[in-house]
Design an enzyme around this catalytic site. Sequence first.
Site, PDB file in Angstrom:
ATOM      1  N   LYS A  10      -3.907   4.711   2.093  1.00 21.30           N
ATOM      2  CA  LYS A  10      -3.730   3.668   3.116  1.00 21.30           C
ATOM      3  C   LYS A  10      -4.828   3.729   4.188  1.00 21.30           C
ATOM      4  O   LYS A  10      -4.570   3.976   5.378  1.00 21.30           O
ATOM      5  CB  LYS A  10      -2.353   3.804   3.791  1.00 21.30           C
TER       6      LYS A  10
ATOM      7  N   ASP B   9       7.886   1.777  -9.299  1.00 23.17           N
ATOM      8  CA  ASP B   9       7.907   0.375  -8.872  1.00 23.17           C
ATOM      9  C   ASP B   9       6.648  -0.379  -9.295  1.00 23.17           C
ATOM     10  O   ASP B   9       6.322  -1.406  -8.704  1.00 23.17           O
ATOM     11  CB  ASP B   9       8.095   0.286  -7.346  1.00 23.17           C
TER      12      ASP B   9
ATOM     13  N   ASP C 237       2.584  -3.682  -7.641  1.00 20.50           N
ATOM     14  CA  ASP C 237       3.633  -2.829  -7.107  1.00 20.50           C
ATOM     15  C   ASP C 237       4.720  -3.801  -6.645  1.00 20.50           C
ATOM     16  O   ASP C 237       4.501  -4.586  -5.715  1.00 20.50           O
ATOM     17  CB  ASP C 237       3.076  -2.024  -5.917  1.00 20.50           C
TER      18      ASP C 237
HETATM   19  N1  GDD Z   1      11.688  11.715  -5.876  1.00 24.68           N
HETATM   20  C1  GDD Z   1      11.120  11.139  -4.829  1.00 24.68           C
HETATM   21  N2  GDD Z   1      11.251  11.714  -3.602  1.00 24.68           N
HETATM   22  N3  GDD Z   1      10.439   9.990  -4.997  1.00 24.68           N
HETATM   23  C2  GDD Z   1       9.875   9.421  -3.911  1.00 24.68           C
HETATM   24  C3  GDD Z   1       9.986   9.957  -2.611  1.00 24.68           C
HETATM   25  C4  GDD Z   1      10.716  11.184  -2.455  1.00 24.68           C
HETATM   26  O1  GDD Z   1      10.860  11.741  -1.367  1.00 24.68           O
HETATM   27  N4  GDD Z   1       9.326   9.141  -1.754  1.00 24.68           N
HETATM   28  C5  GDD Z   1       8.830   8.128  -2.501  1.00 24.68           C
HETATM   29  N5  GDD Z   1       9.157   8.285  -3.793  1.00 24.68           N
HETATM   30  C6  GDD Z   1       8.782   7.438  -4.929  1.00 24.68           C
HETATM   31  C7  GDD Z   1       9.086   5.968  -4.745  1.00 24.68           C
HETATM   32  O2  GDD Z   1      10.360   5.651  -5.278  1.00 24.68           O
HETATM   33  C8  GDD Z   1       7.980   5.319  -5.574  1.00 24.68           C
HETATM   34  O3  GDD Z   1       8.337   5.237  -6.940  1.00 24.68           O
HETATM   35  C9  GDD Z   1       6.816   6.276  -5.439  1.00 24.68           C
HETATM   36  O4  GDD Z   1       7.375   7.528  -5.024  1.00 24.68           O
HETATM   37  C10 GDD Z   1       5.753   5.819  -4.454  1.00 24.68           C
HETATM   38  O5  GDD Z   1       6.362   5.541  -3.214  1.00 24.68           O
HETATM   39  P1  GDD Z   1       6.179   4.131  -2.492  1.00 24.68           P
HETATM   40  O6  GDD Z   1       6.963   4.186  -1.241  1.00 24.68           O
HETATM   41  O7  GDD Z   1       6.413   3.025  -3.437  1.00 24.68           O
HETATM   42  O8  GDD Z   1       4.638   4.231  -2.105  1.00 24.68           O
HETATM   43  P2  GDD Z   1       3.598   3.068  -1.844  1.00 24.68           P
HETATM   44  O9  GDD Z   1       3.861   1.907  -2.704  1.00 24.68           O
HETATM   45  O10 GDD Z   1       3.511   2.833  -0.383  1.00 24.68           O
HETATM   46  O11 GDD Z   1       2.202   3.778  -2.279  1.00 24.68           O
HETATM   47  C11 GDD Z   1       2.098   4.440  -3.512  1.00 24.68           C
HETATM   48  O12 GDD Z   1       1.914   3.516  -4.572  1.00 24.68           O
HETATM   49  C12 GDD Z   1       0.689   2.750  -4.527  1.00 24.68           C
HETATM   50  C13 GDD Z   1       0.646   1.882  -5.774  1.00 24.68           C
HETATM   51  O13 GDD Z   1       1.698   1.025  -5.782  1.00 24.68           O
HETATM   52  C14 GDD Z   1       0.903   5.403  -3.453  1.00 24.68           C
HETATM   53  O14 GDD Z   1       0.939   6.185  -4.629  1.00 24.68           O
HETATM   54  C15 GDD Z   1      -0.425   4.648  -3.360  1.00 24.68           C
HETATM   55  O15 GDD Z   1      -1.517   5.561  -3.425  1.00 24.68           O
HETATM   56  C16 GDD Z   1      -0.539   3.657  -4.492  1.00 24.68           C
HETATM   57  O16 GDD Z   1      -1.754   2.896  -4.375  1.00 24.68           O
HETATM   58 MG    MG Z   2       5.364   1.299  -4.022  1.00 23.70          MG
END
Ligand code: GDD
Ligand code: MG
Length: 371
Positions: free
Chosen positions: A160, A109, A216
């Site tokens: 976070k 994303d 993001d």
């Molecule tokens: N296969 C799989 N299985 N993918 C997963 C799962 C799972 O159980 N859970 C989450 N994902 C994927 C999501 O689709 C996304 O592409 C990615 O892992 C990160 O999950 P998000 O839910 O988007 O996390 P976030 O946005 O809160 O935080 C993450 O992204 C930030 C940057 O945008 C973290 O990586 C942070 O450290 C980072 O700063």
């Molecule tokens: Mg995200």
Amino acid sequence: MKALFLAGGYGTRLRPFTFSKPKPLIDFANEPIILHQIKALHAVGVRTIVLAVNYQPSEMRKFAQEVKKELDIEIIFSFETEPLGTGGPLKLAEEHLKGDEPFFVLNSDVICDFPFAEMLEFHKKNKSEGTILATKVENPSRYGVIVHQENGKIERFVEKPQEFVGDRINAGIYILNPSVLDIIPLKWTSLEREIFPKLAKEEKIYCYHLNGFWMDVGKPGDFILGSTLYLKFISSQIKESKKVKIHGGVLIQGEDIQGTVLVPKQGREAVKIGENCRIGPNVIIGKNVRIGNGCRLKNCTIMDNVVIGQSSYIDNSIIGWGSHIGSWTRIQSHCFLGEDVTVRDECNVNGLTVCPHKGVNQNILETTIIL
Ligand code: GDD
Ligand code: MG
């Protein structure tokens, strides 16, 4: 080279659009979010992609077949029967990632001007176990924060954080050596909470700083912001006569166009814009969209097959696939209309989220969700 996409999770924060498609397939600037990433990886020689999924795989399979037709690339599905977080999916796909070469890992994303070649060079030079793409943001508490030395060596990784730790954050794109797979268990594991802090403690992981825009786009408000940043980036590259590939469309100009407006590749002919409209800045118009006379659109994404009546005003909003917007409507301040939503003539709505296949028949001026 290979790349693994973390493409699971339920994308609940990008509802109502993720009611219709998995998050990685939502159109960003007229092309699925992950297609932007796949094309940029392809340009640096990635030929094998592992999609780590646990949700709506049939949609993803259809997408994969289309991509295989367009690009010379192998797409492997790694399907989790239960969510494994951001780390477990790497272990599950170990047989596809093992080897002598490092591999890319991407959150599905994130949007930026993907600096994959420079990042890879940096990774090889440091001889580290991993490299995290980093960017600076104003609200770091929503992300994974990185504290690092001047040479990029990461000292701490805090996901976070509740208190201010720093404003350099994880941009959700990594290069990892296959040896990292040895420290990931085959169960729900968080890369950010378990694996990165461990690698940082052992001084085995670096960050590479991203210059330029990043977002993001996993929440509708951020999706709008990301679209604006993306369009601004493209137009600045064009102004500076730099090479820029716009995958999902072309920018158009005209008396009725103000600032950056992106339409499908086929150009203005692919959409119908009525007379006396004013469109832009920061507008993305999908395929087969019909806009009536005298409409005013700015800072919005209009997805494929939307029909808009005459004299309507749309600002700071996303209109989902195939929606019907009546005439003399006013849609503004973060309205997120899902697929096939109908808005009756003359309705004035603010901050409204509408689930797919629903209708709006009255003025709604306070933040509301129609389920
Ligand atoms: N296969 C799989 N299985 N993918 C997963 C799962 C799972 O159980 N859970 C989450 N994902 C994927 C999501 O689709 C996304 O592409 C990615 O892992 C990160 O999950 P998000 O839910 O988007 O996390 P976030 O946005 O809160 O935080 C993450 O992204 C930030 C940057 O945008 C973290 O990586 C942070 O450290 C980072 O700063
Ligand atoms: Mg995200």
